[in-house]
Design a protein around this motif. Structure first.
Motif, PDB file in Angstrom:
ATOM      1  N   ILE A   2     -23.098  -2.670  -4.419  1.00 58.09           N
ATOM      2  CA  ILE A   2     -24.993  -2.510  -4.273  1.00 58.09           C
ATOM      3  C   ILE A   2     -26.492  -3.576  -4.159  1.00 58.09           C
ATOM      4  N   ILE A   3     -26.965  -3.422  -2.872  1.00 60.14           N
ATOM      5  CA  ILE A   3     -27.743  -4.893  -2.838  1.00 60.14           C
ATOM      6  C   ILE A   3     -29.323  -3.686  -3.268  1.00 60.14           C
ATOM      7  N   ALA A   4     -29.531  -4.666  -3.490  1.00 64.82           N
ATOM      8  CA  ALA A   4     -30.810  -4.367  -3.512  1.00 64.82           C
ATOM      9  C   ALA A   4     -31.949  -5.339  -2.844  1.00 64.82           C
ATOM     10  N   ALA A   5     -33.054  -4.587  -2.923  1.00 64.42           N
ATOM     11  CA  ALA A   5     -34.228  -6.297  -2.344  1.00 64.42           C
ATOM     12  C   ALA A   5     -35.950  -5.481  -2.816  1.00 64.42           C
ATOM     13  N   ARG A   6     -36.812  -6.338  -2.268  1.00 63.08           N
ATOM     14  CA  ARG A   6     -38.288  -6.417  -2.805  1.00 63.08           C
ATOM     15  C   ARG A   6     -38.599  -5.428  -3.456  1.00 63.08           C
ATOM     16  N   VAL A   7     -38.181  -5.979  -4.914  1.00 66.33           N
ATOM     17  CA  VAL A   7     -38.801  -5.182  -5.537  1.00 66.33           C
ATOM     18  C   VAL A   7     -40.002  -6.002  -6.016  1.00 66.33           C
ATOM     19  N   HIS A   8     -40.162  -7.415  -5.441  1.00 62.26           N
ATOM     20  CA  HIS A   8     -41.488  -8.100  -5.767  1.00 62.26           C
ATOM     21  C   HIS A   8     -42.293  -7.922  -4.777  1.00 62.26           C
ATOM     22  N   PRO A   9     -42.828  -7.330  -3.940  1.00 63.10           N
ATOM     23  CA  PRO A   9     -43.661  -6.979  -2.792  1.00 63.10           C
ATOM     24  C   PRO A   9     -44.268  -8.345  -1.707  1.00 63.10           C
ATOM     25  N   GLY A  10     -44.828  -9.603  -2.812  1.00 66.50           N
ATOM     26  CA  GLY A  10     -44.845 -11.064  -2.460  1.00 66.50           C
ATOM     27  C   GLY A  10     -43.578 -11.677  -1.544  1.00 66.50           C
ATOM     28  N   GLU A  11     -42.717 -11.247  -2.039  1.00 64.11           N
ATOM     29  CA  GLU A  11     -41.028 -12.037  -2.041  1.00 64.11           C
ATOM     30  C   GLU A  11     -40.378 -11.728  -1.290  1.00 64.11           C
ATOM     31  N   VAL A  44     -30.281  -0.584  -0.507  1.00 65.36           N
ATOM     32  CA  VAL A  44     -31.343  -0.530  -0.625  1.00 65.36           C
ATOM     33  C   VAL A  44     -32.905  -1.409  -0.361  1.00 65.36           C
ATOM     34  N   PRO A  45     -33.471  -1.636   1.098  1.00 68.66           N
ATOM     35  CA  PRO A  45     -33.799  -2.945   1.685  1.00 68.66           C
ATOM     36  C   PRO A  45     -35.016  -2.960   0.510  1.00 68.66           C
ATOM     37  N   MET A  46     -35.727  -2.313   0.178  1.00 63.80           N
ATOM     38  CA  MET A  46     -37.064  -2.004  -0.638  1.00 63.80           C
ATOM     39  C   MET A  46     -37.596  -1.540  -1.377  1.00 63.80           C
ATOM     40  N   LEU A  47     -37.808  -1.595  -2.441  1.00 62.23           N
ATOM     41  CA  LEU A  47     -37.421  -0.888  -3.534  1.00 62.23           C
ATOM     42  C   LEU A  47     -39.081  -0.849  -4.085  1.00 62.23           C
ATOM     43  N   ASN A  48     -40.054  -1.208  -3.532  1.00 64.62           N
ATOM     44  CA  ASN A  48     -41.326  -1.431  -3.934  1.00 64.62           C
ATOM     45  C   ASN A  48     -42.164  -1.348  -2.382  1.00 64.62           C
ATOM     46  N   PRO A  49     -42.085  -0.286  -1.504  1.00 63.73           N
ATOM     47  CA  PRO A  49     -42.471   0.255  -0.407  1.00 63.73           C
ATOM     48  C   PRO A  49     -44.153   0.427  -0.605  1.00 63.73           C
ATOM     49  N   SER A  63     -49.760  -1.303 -11.107  1.00 67.32           N
ATOM     50  CA  SER A  63     -49.942  -2.144 -11.490  1.00 67.32           C
ATOM     51  C   SER A  63     -49.291  -2.738 -12.367  1.00 67.32           C
ATOM     52  N   ILE A  64     -47.795  -1.936 -12.278  1.00 66.28           N
ATOM     53  CA  ILE A  64     -46.122  -1.672 -12.791  1.00 66.28           C
ATOM     54  C   ILE A  64     -45.412  -3.260 -12.221  1.00 66.28           C
ATOM     55  N   ASN A  65     -45.201  -3.890 -13.179  1.00 62.89           N
ATOM     56  CA  ASN A  65     -43.785  -4.911 -12.690  1.00 62.89           C
ATOM     57  C   ASN A  65     -42.386  -4.616 -12.874  1.00 62.89           C
ATOM     58  N   LEU A  66     -42.466  -3.358 -11.402  1.00 64.06           N
ATOM     59  CA  LEU A  66     -40.755  -2.780 -11.390  1.00 64.06           C
ATOM     60  C   LEU A  66     -39.721  -4.223 -12.402  1.00 64.06           C
ATOM     61  N   ASN A  67     -39.352  -4.607 -11.920  1.00 65.35           N
ATOM     62  CA  ASN A  67     -38.775  -5.354 -12.581  1.00 65.35           C
ATOM     63  C   ASN A  67     -38.244  -5.135 -13.676  1.00 65.35           C
ATOM     64  N   ARG A  68     -39.105  -4.707 -14.557  1.00 65.48           N
ATOM     65  CA  ARG A  68     -39.307  -4.904 -16.035  1.00 65.48           C
ATOM     66  C   ARG A  68     -38.677  -3.332 -16.063  1.00 65.48           C
ATOM     67  N   TYR A  69     -38.588  -2.693 -15.654  1.00 71.05           N
ATOM     68  CA  TYR A  69     -38.443  -1.376 -15.716  1.00 71.05           C
ATOM     69  C   TYR A  69     -36.873  -0.285 -14.878  1.00 71.05           C
ATOM     70  N   TYR A  70     -35.834  -1.054 -15.582  1.00 72.45           N
ATOM     71  CA  TYR A  70     -34.400  -0.218 -15.537  1.00 72.45           C
ATOM     72  C   TYR A  70     -34.031  -0.649 -16.631  1.00 72.45           C
ATOM     73  N   PHE A 107     -26.627  -7.117  -6.441  1.00 74.28           N
ATOM     74  CA  PHE A 107     -27.799  -7.869  -5.932  1.00 74.28           C
ATOM     75  C   PHE A 107     -28.365  -7.241  -5.770  1.00 74.28           C
ATOM     76  N   ASP A 108     -29.285  -8.576  -6.575  1.00 72.84           N
ATOM     77  CA  ASP A 108     -30.889  -8.042  -6.770  1.00 72.84           C
ATOM     78  C   ASP A 108     -31.750  -8.982  -6.212  1.00 72.84           C
ATOM     79  N   LEU A 109     -31.781  -8.633  -4.869  1.00 65.10           N
ATOM     80  CA  LEU A 109     -32.202  -9.995  -4.175  1.00 65.10           C
ATOM     81  C   LEU A 109     -33.787 -10.468  -4.264  1.00 65.10           C
ATOM     82  N   HIS A 110     -34.233 -11.367  -4.725  1.00 62.12           N
ATOM     83  CA  HIS A 110     -35.959 -12.004  -4.756  1.00 62.12           C
ATOM     84  C   HIS A 110     -35.672 -13.194  -3.771  1.00 62.12           C
ATOM     85  N   GLY A 111     -37.326 -13.836  -3.959  1.00 67.04           N
ATOM     86  CA  GLY A 111     -37.491 -15.166  -3.891  1.00 67.04           C
ATOM     87  C   GLY A 111     -37.984 -15.114  -4.469  1.00 67.04           C
ATOM     88  N   HIS A 112     -38.014 -16.869  -4.587  1.00 70.06           N
ATOM     89  CA  HIS A 112     -38.700 -17.725  -5.379  1.00 70.06           C
ATOM     90  C   HIS A 112     -39.577 -18.988  -5.239  1.00 70.06           C
TER      91      HIS A 112
END
Length: 168
Positions: A2-11, A44-49, A63-70, A107-112
């Motif tokens: 499972i590959i997920a991305a873009r839970v943080h929109p700015g990344e 899942v290419p975009m978790l926070n469309p 105004s929720i950081n979705l990465n904190r709600y697993y 894989f939970d893909l992010h940017g740093h």
């Protein structure tokens, strides 16, 4: 897998990364063919469309950081399907494949914002064999990618055992 991305929109880096993964997996490359024959990929290419659409950096429209709600049910942060449908659905997908013993990687893909190149935050596991496999996966990535930095990977409490740079 499972590959997920873009839970943080700015990344936005995670969108580029998932696009590259999809292009590779759909290519005629022999390695991609072998991967498709042996593994099922759920992407899942975009978790926070909504957050991406509105130009937010880390939050959704509530105004929720979705990465904190697993997982954290102790702080009443269970993802509600009405408020966090993507996280709710992804969590149930992960649980389904985990219970069926069919989930090899998530894989939970992010940017740093301060790091360059690619690296991963891996799980710290009590099982030495599983921990070795996690570190070995990262090492194999570094041997097959010019931009993946094994020495920048972090494996929580096992960090010191896995953060080893090779000597030329």
């Amino acid at each position: 897998v499972i590959i997920a991305a873009r839970v943080h929109p700015g990344e936005s880096q995670s969108s580029h990364c998932v696009e590259g993964i999809i292009k590779f997996l759909m290519s005629s490359d022999l390695r991609a063919y072998i991967l498709r024959r042996h593994f099922q990929f759920l992407i899942v290419p975009m978790l926070n469309p909504d957050g991406v659409y509105y130009g937010y950096y880390r939050m959704d429209t509530n105004s929720i950081n979705l990465n904190r709600y697993y997982v954290d049910v102790t702080q009443d942060s269970t993802p509600l399907p009405s408020l966090r449908p993507t996280i709710y659905s992804l969590r149930h997908l992960i649980n389904h494949y985990t219970r069926a013993k069919r989930l090899l990687f998530f894989f939970d893909l992010h940017g740093h914002p301060r790091s360059v190149g690619s690296f991963l935050y891996g799980n710290a596991m009590d099982d030495v064999v599983s921990q070795t496999e996690t570190c070995l996966f990262a090492k194999l990535l570094s041997l097959n990618s010019q931009t993946f930095e094994y020495g920048d990977c972090i494996f929580s409490k096992m960090e010191m055992k896995c953060r080893v740079r090779s000597v030329d």
